[in-house]
Design an enzyme around this catalytic site. Structure first.
Site, PDB file in Angstrom:
ATOM      1  N   ARG A  16       0.856  -1.202   0.000  1.00  0.00           N
ATOM      2  CA  ARG A  16       0.000   0.000   0.000  1.00  0.00           C
ATOM      3  C   ARG A  16       0.892   1.253   0.000  1.00  0.00           C
ATOM      4  O   ARG A  16       2.128   1.163   0.097  1.00  0.00           O
ATOM      5  CB  ARG A  16      -0.934   0.005   1.212  1.00  0.00           C
ATOM      6  N   ASP A  37       5.697  -7.508   2.053  1.00  0.00           N
ATOM      7  CA  ASP A  37       4.992  -6.749   3.105  1.00  0.00           C
ATOM      8  C   ASP A  37       4.629  -7.738   4.208  1.00  0.00           C
ATOM      9  O   ASP A  37       4.912  -8.942   4.098  1.00  0.00           O
ATOM     10  CB  ASP A  37       3.719  -6.087   2.530  1.00  0.00           C
ATOM     11  N   VAL A  61      10.508  -7.050   7.627  1.00  0.00           N
ATOM     12  CA  VAL A  61      11.874  -6.566   7.378  1.00  0.00           C
ATOM     13  C   VAL A  61      12.798  -6.697   8.584  1.00  0.00           C
ATOM     14  O   VAL A  61      14.019  -6.616   8.440  1.00  0.00           O
ATOM     15  CB  VAL A  61      11.881  -5.092   6.881  1.00  0.00           C
ATOM     16  N   TYR A 151      11.098   7.723  15.868  1.00  0.00           N
ATOM     17  CA  TYR A 151      10.977   7.641  14.402  1.00  0.00           C
ATOM     18  C   TYR A 151      12.115   8.406  13.719  1.00  0.00           C
ATOM     19  O   TYR A 151      12.784   7.894  12.809  1.00  0.00           O
ATOM     20  CB  TYR A 151       9.621   8.215  13.984  1.00  0.00           C
ATOM     21  N   VAL A 184       3.176  12.984   2.674  1.00  0.00           N
ATOM     22  CA  VAL A 184       2.621  12.284   1.516  1.00  0.00           C
ATOM     23  C   VAL A 184       1.325  11.599   1.932  1.00  0.00           C
ATOM     24  O   VAL A 184       1.265  10.955   2.995  1.00  0.00           O
ATOM     25  CB  VAL A 184       3.631  11.261   0.948  1.00  0.00           C
ATOM     26  N   THR A 186      -0.880   9.103   2.466  1.00  0.00           N
ATOM     27  CA  THR A 186      -0.985   7.643   2.582  1.00  0.00           C
ATOM     28  C   THR A 186      -1.634   7.332   3.935  1.00  0.00           C
ATOM     29  O   THR A 186      -1.894   8.239   4.731  1.00  0.00           O
ATOM     30  CB  THR A 186       0.407   6.990   2.579  1.00  0.00           C
TER      31      THR A 186
HETATM   32  P1  NAD Z   1       2.184   3.173   4.875  1.00  0.00           P
HETATM   33  O1  NAD Z   1       1.937   2.948   6.323  1.00  0.00           O
HETATM   34  O2  NAD Z   1       1.034   3.493   3.998  1.00  0.00           O
HETATM   35  O3  NAD Z   1       2.959   1.922   4.250  1.00  0.00           O
HETATM   36  C1  NAD Z   1       4.001   1.292   4.933  1.00  0.00           C
HETATM   37  C2  NAD Z   1       4.011  -0.167   4.545  1.00  0.00           C
HETATM   38  O4  NAD Z   1       5.039  -0.822   5.313  1.00  0.00           O
HETATM   39  C3  NAD Z   1       2.696  -0.884   4.844  1.00  0.00           C
HETATM   40  O5  NAD Z   1       2.284  -1.638   3.746  1.00  0.00           O
HETATM   41  C4  NAD Z   1       3.047  -1.762   6.036  1.00  0.00           C
HETATM   42  O6  NAD Z   1       2.281  -2.959   6.115  1.00  0.00           O
HETATM   43  C5  NAD Z   1       4.519  -2.058   5.776  1.00  0.00           C
HETATM   44  N1  NAD Z   1       5.196  -2.526   6.979  1.00  0.00           N
HETATM   45  C6  NAD Z   1       5.048  -2.113   8.257  1.00  0.00           C
HETATM   46  N2  NAD Z   1       5.801  -2.847   9.091  1.00  0.00           N
HETATM   47  C7  NAD Z   1       6.460  -3.752   8.326  1.00  0.00           C
HETATM   48  C8  NAD Z   1       7.394  -4.782   8.587  1.00  0.00           C
HETATM   49  N3  NAD Z   1       7.802  -5.054   9.844  1.00  0.00           N
HETATM   50  N4  NAD Z   1       7.877  -5.490   7.551  1.00  0.00           N
HETATM   51  C9  NAD Z   1       7.454  -5.231   6.299  1.00  0.00           C
HETATM   52  N5  NAD Z   1       6.574  -4.292   5.972  1.00  0.00           N
HETATM   53  C10 NAD Z   1       6.076  -3.558   6.984  1.00  0.00           C
HETATM   54  O7  NAD Z   1       3.287   4.321   4.823  1.00  0.00           O
HETATM   55  P2  NAD Z   1       3.874   5.212   3.615  1.00  0.00           P
HETATM   56  O8  NAD Z   1       3.484   6.604   3.876  1.00  0.00           O
HETATM   57  O9  NAD Z   1       3.581   4.592   2.309  1.00  0.00           O
HETATM   58  O10 NAD Z   1       5.426   5.100   3.969  1.00  0.00           O
HETATM   59  C11 NAD Z   1       6.396   4.573   3.089  1.00  0.00           C
HETATM   60  C12 NAD Z   1       7.750   5.085   3.523  1.00  0.00           C
HETATM   61  O11 NAD Z   1       7.790   6.512   3.405  1.00  0.00           O
HETATM   62  C13 NAD Z   1       8.120   4.799   4.973  1.00  0.00           C
HETATM   63  O12 NAD Z   1       9.490   4.511   5.057  1.00  0.00           O
HETATM   64  C14 NAD Z   1       7.822   6.108   5.684  1.00  0.00           C
HETATM   65  O13 NAD Z   1       8.569   6.248   6.876  1.00  0.00           O
HETATM   66  C15 NAD Z   1       8.245   7.083   4.620  1.00  0.00           C
HETATM   67  N6  NAD Z   1       7.672   8.427   4.749  1.00  0.00           N
HETATM   68  C16 NAD Z   1       6.329   8.646   4.726  1.00  0.00           C
HETATM   69  C17 NAD Z   1       5.846   9.936   4.800  1.00  0.00           C
HETATM   70  C18 NAD Z   1       4.371  10.263   4.707  1.00  0.00           C
HETATM   71  O14 NAD Z   1       3.992  11.425   4.922  1.00  0.00           O
HETATM   72  N7  NAD Z   1       3.521   9.343   4.358  1.00  0.00           N
HETATM   73  C19 NAD Z   1       6.730  11.007   4.940  1.00  0.00           C
HETATM   74  C20 NAD Z   1       8.093  10.754   4.986  1.00  0.00           C
HETATM   75  C21 NAD Z   1       8.562   9.450   4.883  1.00  0.00           C
END
Ligand code: NAD
Length: 255
Positions: A16, A37, A61, A151, A184, A186
């Site tokens: 996702r 995932d 992971v 974090y 972002v 999500t």
């Molecule tokens: P999200 O929560 O929508 O997706 C994260 C995914 O990681 C999910 O599918 C979840 O099931 C998976 N996940 C969680 N724990 C896990 C594990 N132990 N092993 C494998 N998979 C696991 O989040 P996102 O916004 O799509 O985030 C993606 C990346 O972007 C992340 O590294 C997040 O820290 C980074 N990020 C997000 C934002 C934001 O605003 N959304 C901003 C900066 C950085």
């Protein structure tokens, strides 16, 4: 475009959000992708939708054994050359409210997970003549905010590990870069309970005054995965609407 034709990638957290957008874009660009995932149902559904270009494998992971199985399974798609370390969890509590258990949980997924990923794919990438590792950090790996002690520490570590790995792996034609998204839209950003319009309001003082979209970050990842980025390693690539550059100050003259 087909900038990734013939390449095989592993994307973590690919079921996702930004991971899913990355999977879709890599496939559009011609890659075959092992979606990984801990959300098996949406991960498998995405793989089914993408057909021969994708497969799904459960990969927590933080578990070395899961990594070994995923790298082995990626071989069914062809020689592995791309890893997108995207999976992470968010955690927002003050220093005083963050327990040791909380801290270690965030560490094991967001930081140890990225380390294990790089370590696990290295032998394959080296054997396959090189590749590209993209580690998803954050704006919070460049700055931080109150409530992000756990974090943010992991996201700064991802940025640092990226540079160390780039130094070690460069001579094997393996590039390692970090991507730094801002806000972002999500699930991590609350997309399940706020509208995109409401999310935009958080960013009214930014140079680009709206929330980012997963595809806008995936685009940067696809570029880094491709042979268009062959001279970029150990570097930080930012997609944050200008957040880290500064804020628009309404009390000062402006256009
Ligand atoms: P999200 O929560 O929508 O997706 C994260 C995914 O990681 C999910 O599918 C979840 O099931 C998976 N996940 C969680 N724990 C896990 C594990 N132990 N092993 C494998 N998979 C696991 O989040 P996102 O916004 O799509 O985030 C993606 C990346 O972007 C992340 O590294 C997040 O820290 C980074 N990020 C997000 C934002 C934001 O605003 N959304 C901003 C900066 C950085």
């Amino acid at each position: 475009m087909a900038r990734l034709l013939g390449k095989v990638a592993i994307v973590t957290g690919g079921a996702r959000g930004m991971g899913e957008a990355t999977v879709r874009l890599l496939v559009e660009e011609g890659a075959k992708v092992l979606i990984t995932d801990v959300l098996d149902a949406p991960g498998q559904a995405l793989a089914d939708e993408l057909g021969e270009s994708a497969a799904y494998s459960r990969l927590d992971v933080s578990k070395k054994g899961d990594w070994e199985a995923a790298v082995k399974k990626s071989g069914d798609l062809g020689p592995l050359s791309i890893l997108v370390n995207n999976a992470a969890i968010i955690f927002q509590k003050t220093i005083m409210d963050t327990t040791e258990e909380d801290f270690m949980k965030i560490f094991s997924i967001n930081q140890l997970g990225v380390f294990l990923g790089m370590q696990s794919v290295f032998p394959s990438l080296k054997a396959n003549g090189g590749g590209s590792i993209i580690n998803v950090s954050s704006i919070d790996g460049l700055q931080s905010k109150n409530s992000l002690v756990a974090y943010s520490s992991t996201k700064w570590a991802v940025r640092g590990m990226t540079k160390a790995a780039a130094m070690e792996m460069g001579k094997f034609n393996i590039r390692v870069n970090s991507v730094h998204p801002g806000g972002v839209f999500t699930a991590m950003h609350g997309s399940d309970f706020i509208s995109q319009e409401d999310a935009d309001k958080f960013y009214h003082s930014h140079a680009i005054p709206r929330v980012g979209l997963p595809r806008e970050v995936a685009a940067l990842t696809a570029f880094l995965a491709s042979d268009e980025a062959t001279y970029s390693t150990g570097a930080e690539f930012i997609a944050d609407g200008g957040w880290s550059a500064g804020l628009v100050n309404d009390s000062l003259p402006q256009l």
